[in-house]
Scaffold this motif. Structure first.
Motif, mmCIF file in Angstrom:
data_model
loop_
_atom_site.group_PDB
_atom_site.id
_atom_site.type_symbol
_atom_site.label_atom_id
_atom_site.label_comp_id
_atom_site.label_asym_id
_atom_site.label_seq_id
_atom_site.Cartn_x
_atom_site.Cartn_y
_atom_site.Cartn_z
ATOM 1 N N PHE A 85 0.827 -1.202 0.000
ATOM 2 C CA PHE A 85 0.000 0.000 0.000
ATOM 3 C C PHE A 85 0.866 1.259 0.000
ATOM 4 O O PHE A 85 0.624 2.209 -0.750
ATOM 5 C CB PHE A 85 -0.923 -0.029 1.223
ATOM 6 N N TYR A 86 1.891 1.241 0.816
ATOM 7 C CA TYR A 86 2.803 2.386 0.924
ATOM 8 C C TYR A 86 3.533 2.647 -0.390
ATOM 9 O O TYR A 86 3.616 3.795 -0.850
ATOM 10 C CB TYR A 86 3.798 2.123 2.052
ATOM 11 N N LEU A 87 4.038 1.609 -1.009
ATOM 12 C CA LEU A 87 4.807 1.775 -2.246
ATOM 13 C C LEU A 87 3.934 2.240 -3.405
ATOM 14 O O LEU A 87 4.429 2.834 -4.363
ATOM 15 C CB LEU A 87 5.498 0.460 -2.616
ATOM 16 N N ARG A 88 2.625 1.982 -3.321
ATOM 17 C CA ARG A 88 1.726 2.340 -4.423
ATOM 18 C C ARG A 88 1.155 3.752 -4.296
ATOM 19 O O ARG A 88 0.330 4.157 -5.115
ATOM 20 C CB ARG A 88 0.573 1.338 -4.510
ATOM 21 N N GLN A 89 1.538 4.492 -3.298
ATOM 22 C CA GLN A 89 1.025 5.851 -3.138
ATOM 23 C C GLN A 89 1.309 6.694 -4.377
ATOM 24 O O GLN A 89 2.404 6.647 -4.941
ATOM 25 C CB GLN A 89 1.649 6.519 -1.914
ATOM 26 N N ASN A 90 0.305 7.449 -4.803
ATOM 27 C CA ASN A 90 0.442 8.234 -6.043
ATOM 28 C C ASN A 90 1.345 9.461 -5.891
ATOM 29 O O ASN A 90 1.985 9.888 -6.847
ATOM 30 C CB ASN A 90 -0.937 8.693 -6.530
ATOM 31 N N ASN A 91 1.378 10.040 -4.707
ATOM 32 C CA ASN A 91 2.204 11.250 -4.534
ATOM 33 C C ASN A 91 3.687 10.874 -4.498
ATOM 34 O O ASN A 91 4.192 10.337 -3.527
ATOM 35 C CB ASN A 91 1.805 11.992 -3.246
ATOM 36 N N ARG A 92 4.352 11.137 -5.583
ATOM 37 C CA ARG A 92 5.763 10.785 -5.688
ATOM 38 C C ARG A 92 6.593 11.631 -4.722
ATOM 39 O O ARG A 92 6.376 12.840 -4.586
ATOM 40 C CB ARG A 92 6.265 11.001 -7.103
ATOM 41 N N PRO A 93 7.567 11.005 -4.044
ATOM 42 C CA PRO A 93 8.368 11.769 -3.078
ATOM 43 C C PRO A 93 9.249 12.823 -3.759
ATOM 44 O O PRO A 93 9.756 12.597 -4.859
ATOM 45 C CB PRO A 93 9.230 10.690 -2.412
ATOM 46 N N LYS A 94 9.395 13.956 -3.089
ATOM 47 C CA LYS A 94 10.221 15.035 -3.622
ATOM 48 C C LYS A 94 11.669 14.861 -3.170
ATOM 49 O O LYS A 94 11.941 14.222 -2.148
ATOM 50 C CB LYS A 94 9.686 16.388 -3.147
ATOM 51 N N VAL A 95 12.588 15.452 -3.949
ATOM 52 C CA VAL A 95 13.999 15.399 -3.583
ATOM 53 C C VAL A 95 14.167 16.051 -2.206
ATOM 54 O O VAL A 95 13.750 17.203 -1.998
ATOM 55 C CB VAL A 95 14.869 16.139 -4.620
ATOM 56 N N PRO A 96 14.749 15.323 -1.244
ATOM 57 C CA PRO A 96 14.808 15.836 0.142
ATOM 58 C C PRO A 96 15.938 16.853 0.350
ATOM 59 O O PRO A 96 16.951 16.561 0.993
ATOM 60 C CB PRO A 96 15.048 14.573 0.963
ATOM 61 N N THR A 97 15.757 18.047 -0.203
ATOM 62 C CA THR A 97 16.733 19.121 0.029
ATOM 63 C C THR A 97 16.682 19.551 1.485
ATOM 64 O O THR A 97 15.720 19.237 2.216
ATOM 65 C CB THR A 97 16.429 20.330 -0.871
ATOM 66 N N SER A 98 17.660 20.310 1.905
ATOM 67 C CA SER A 98 17.711 20.778 3.298
ATOM 68 C C SER A 98 16.506 21.642 3.628
ATOM 69 O O SER A 98 15.903 21.517 4.707
ATOM 70 C CB SER A 98 18.999 21.578 3.536
ATOM 71 N N ILE A 99 16.169 22.530 2.693
ATOM 72 C CA ILE A 99 15.020 23.404 2.913
ATOM 73 C C ILE A 99 13.733 22.592 3.036
ATOM 74 O O ILE A 99 12.907 22.819 3.929
ATOM 75 C CB ILE A 99 14.900 24.437 1.776
ATOM 76 N N PHE A 100 13.560 21.614 2.115
ATOM 77 C CA PHE A 100 12.353 20.784 2.122
ATOM 78 C C PHE A 100 12.240 20.002 3.429
ATOM 79 O O PHE A 100 11.164 19.921 4.042
ATOM 80 C CB PHE A 100 12.373 19.831 0.928
ATOM 81 N N ARG A 101 13.369 19.452 3.896
ATOM 82 C CA ARG A 101 13.347 18.665 5.130
ATOM 83 C C ARG A 101 13.020 19.532 6.346
ATOM 84 O O ARG A 101 12.302 19.110 7.256
ATOM 85 C CB ARG A 101 14.684 17.954 5.321
ATOM 86 N N THR A 102 13.540 20.738 6.342
ATOM 87 C CA THR A 102 13.249 21.664 7.448
ATOM 88 C C THR A 102 11.767 22.019 7.473
ATOM 89 O O THR A 102 11.116 22.011 8.537
ATOM 90 C CB THR A 102 14.094 22.944 7.312
#
Length: 444
Positions: A85-102
């Protein structure tokens, strides 16, 4: 590779698949899988018996190895379902930049969402699966020549080389913070997604193989010896029907010099059960599975066809006898091809009168005996058929014995050489009191 020829009639005769999960079937008997997709994989294996001796032998040796290893393979179904179920999620993960992670750390702290729960649990379940499989493979001897295990271990090894997964595996007190969660979500659902999906495919196949190994232990099944001999043969010691508790066992010896095994016996002597037992053993052997027998040696066949539980087809207006004729015609078409097949008929032409059944059976069985690239098993309770075939050197005559003990029939269910003269139809009629009831009313 030649596809193993097996049709719907044969599958129904042998009860390979039931119409629902609760129905008795060969598949349900073996289905001790932990996961839904493991059961799906096992069903796919069941649908595709093999004709390549190398593939059969490799699968058989792998399952036997898993059985003797006695490792507790017990995946949590709910956890595996959640990973899918988790792997099939439609919202593709974004590149985890420092700003995004913060930003994610702050937003997750202020207002936890369902998406956060899915990611946190999904990442944890995937990492725990990698840990579980790593520990499992540490216990398996990969020096054994099993290409399946080596390919699965290669994928696992590649995943563990991911620096983030390595950090998780090497840390005793790893904390999955919001910042790290974004990284792992990206790695698992983007960078390593194909490898994880490939690993899951192997997990489901391993689940299926462990299910077979568990079944072998539960029902005391043994692994057959398969040969690639040109001359077809079947030797089975201690064969039993897998669905019957405390079943009577029989020995079967069958070779190309006598390519028709002919079984006589009264109704209820156990002819149908014995024929099903032989067919099931051959079917399981071509899956690379253990069989319900003490020992078994068989050559490779390219198909299996049985006619045991044929019925009328009232919707098309066909009688039982005409359906039998059509079935014989279908079989004739199959064996006219250059295929090595095992063909089984229980009570040829039972849907017509005794005279026609007698004459037709003799003709068909004589024709079978001349087809040397196939083996045939035929049963009948019409003793005269066996007597007319008695001089045919290609037929091995056997019977299931019935004895009258204290005025009642006793069935040994043991196969013996020769032809029986036992008859029981009149006894059944008399025992049911039918004649007495009719005679009492004769003068009314």
């Amino acid at each position: 590779m030649i596809a193993f020829d097996i049709d719907k009639q044969t599958q129904n005769d042998l009860e390979i698949f039931g119409s629902n999960d609760n129905q008795k079937s060969l598949f349900n008997l073996f289905n001790q899988t932990c996961t839904i997709e493991g059961a799906t994989t096992l069903k796919l294996i069941f649908k595709n018996p093999l004709t390549d001796i190398d593939l059969i032998s490799e699968r058989k040796k792998l399952i036997a190895y898993l059985q003797t290893n006695k490792l507790d393979f017990n995946l949590d179904k709910e956890s595996i379902d959640f990973i899918e179920f988790y792997l099939r999620q439609n919202n593709r993960p974004k590149v985890p930049t420092s700003i995004f992670r913060t930003q994610k750390t702050i937003s997750d702290y202020i207002k936890p969402t369902r998406e956060l729960y899915l990611k946190r649990r999904g990442v944890k379940e995937v990492l725990d699966l990698i840990v579980y499989l790593t520990n499992l493979f540490l216990k398996l001897n990969l020096k054994k020549d099993f290409s399946f295990l080596k390919r699965m271990n290669d994928i696992l090894y590649d995943l563990k080389n991911n620096k983030h997964i390595t950090s998780y595996l090497s840390s005793k007190n790893f904390k999955l913070t919001s910042s790290k969660l974004s990284i792992f979500d990206f790695e698992l659902r983007k960078t390593e997604l194909n490898k994880i999906n490939d690993l899951l495919t192997f997990v489901y196949e391993l689940d299926a193989y462990y299910a077979v190994a568990k079944t072998a232990v539960k029902y005391n099944l043994h692994y057959p010896e398969i040969s690639n001999d040109q001359e077809k043969h079947i030797q089975i010691k201690g064969l039993k029907h897998i669905f019957i508790d405390k079943a009577i066992t029989n020995d079967i010896n069958f070779s190309a010099d006598k390519n028709v095994l002919f079984i006589t016996g009264v109704n209820m002597a156990g002819k149908s059960t014995l024929l099903k037992s032989i067919a099931i053993a051959i079917y399981l052997a071509h899956l690379g599975f253990p069989v319900p027998a003490e020992k078994m040696k068989t050559s490779i066949f390219e198909g299996l066809v049985t006619t045991i539980n044929i019925s009328d087809n009232l919707s098309e207006g066909y009688s039982h006898f005409y359906n039998e004729v059509r079935r014989v015609k279908e079989v004739a078409a199959k064996i006219s091809e250059p295929k090595n097949m095992l063909v089984i008929f229980d009570e040829l032409f039972r849907g017509t009168n005794v005279k026609d059944a007698h004459e037709a059976s003799v003709s068909i069985i004589n024709a079978f005996s001349k087809i040397k690239n196939c083996l045939f098993l035929v049963s009948t309770h019409i003793i005269e058929v066996a007597e007319d075939l008695n001089l045919n050197p290609n037929i091995n005559f056997t019977f299931l014995e019935t004895k009258m003990v204290d005025g009642k029939p006793s069935f040994s269910h043991k196969l013996k050489p020769g032809i029986t003269a036992d008859r029981m139809g009149l006894w059944i009629i008399q025992n049911e009191g039918i004649l007495d009831a009719l005679n009492k009313n004769a003068n009314r």
